[in-house]
Design an enzyme around this catalytic site. Sequence first.
Site, PDB file in Angstrom:
ATOM      1  N   TYR A 150       0.201   6.926  10.010  1.00  0.00           N
ATOM      2  CA  TYR A 150      -0.088   7.198   8.596  1.00  0.00           C
ATOM      3  C   TYR A 150      -1.162   8.286   8.486  1.00  0.00           C
ATOM      4  CZ  TYR A 150      -1.995   6.547   3.908  1.00  0.00           C
ATOM      5  OH  TYR A 150      -2.457   6.759   2.631  1.00  0.00           O
ATOM      6  N   LYS A 183      -0.986  12.254   6.918  1.00  0.00           N
ATOM      7  CA  LYS A 183      -1.877  12.803   5.901  1.00  0.00           C
ATOM      8  C   LYS A 183      -2.619  14.034   6.414  1.00  0.00           C
ATOM      9  CE  LYS A 183      -0.938   9.883   2.608  1.00  0.00           C
ATOM     10  NZ  LYS A 183      -0.295  10.328   1.350  1.00  0.00           N
TER      11      LYS A 183
END
Length: 259
Positions: A150, A154
């Site tokens: 994750y 980003k």
Amino acid sequence: MARIFVTGSTQGIGRNAIQTLIGNGHDVILHARSKERINAFGALANVNTVLTGDLASLEEVRALARALNETGPVDAIIHNAGIIDTTREVTREGILRVLMVNAIAPYMLSLLAERPARLIFTGSSMHHGHEEALDDMDWRERRWSGASAYGESKMLLTAMANGLARHLPDTPCHTVDPGWVPTRMGGESASDPLDEAHLTQCWLATCSKDEAGASGGYWHHMERREPDPKTQDTKVQDAVLTRFAALSGVAMPTAASRP
């Protein structure tokens, strides 16, 4: 009044964003993953345009961009939708799902939409670090970590946003860290206030360009912050853009393709 498209707007930060923007008199285009999810909007769906599309599908993202273009030009896209996967999941096209939804779909929509006046991306404080992201973007070589994957998505998103800011000088691009908030993804123990997480997105989508300052900003609670230095490295930015173009089939912008 501005026309603003908000992805992932059925709940959490996205829902708060559309309610604030609608309340301030803007024309907001809502987004749900599927037709079944439209019910989550309640009465809002009766008075606002609602588009559907699964951001984990290349085909559906392309269709979503076409549908958005059919509604007419938009002043801003707020790329709010995001996921975190506890296990390694891939799309039917074989792309790492968390990368597709969190980063490649925003890349595609930004370039396939008739050029929006500005682009707002949703980042995370977890984007710092991740030195191996470019070497193993799809997590085939490493032991899976949902949190790290994750965070990597980003970091790649932020580098991509900064790359677009360079290649699209007439389209302000900004990345917003909304904080760790108690959404379905963030969990009940999250410590930042949910009712403030959307405010910077909404402001960047509607304020004057002079108020927001130079394109390529990284924001948290209405203040500019310094992102991971990798995301400001032009070689990293272009490496990410090149890889996203190859994975999505959507050509990265060049000087010759600018409007």
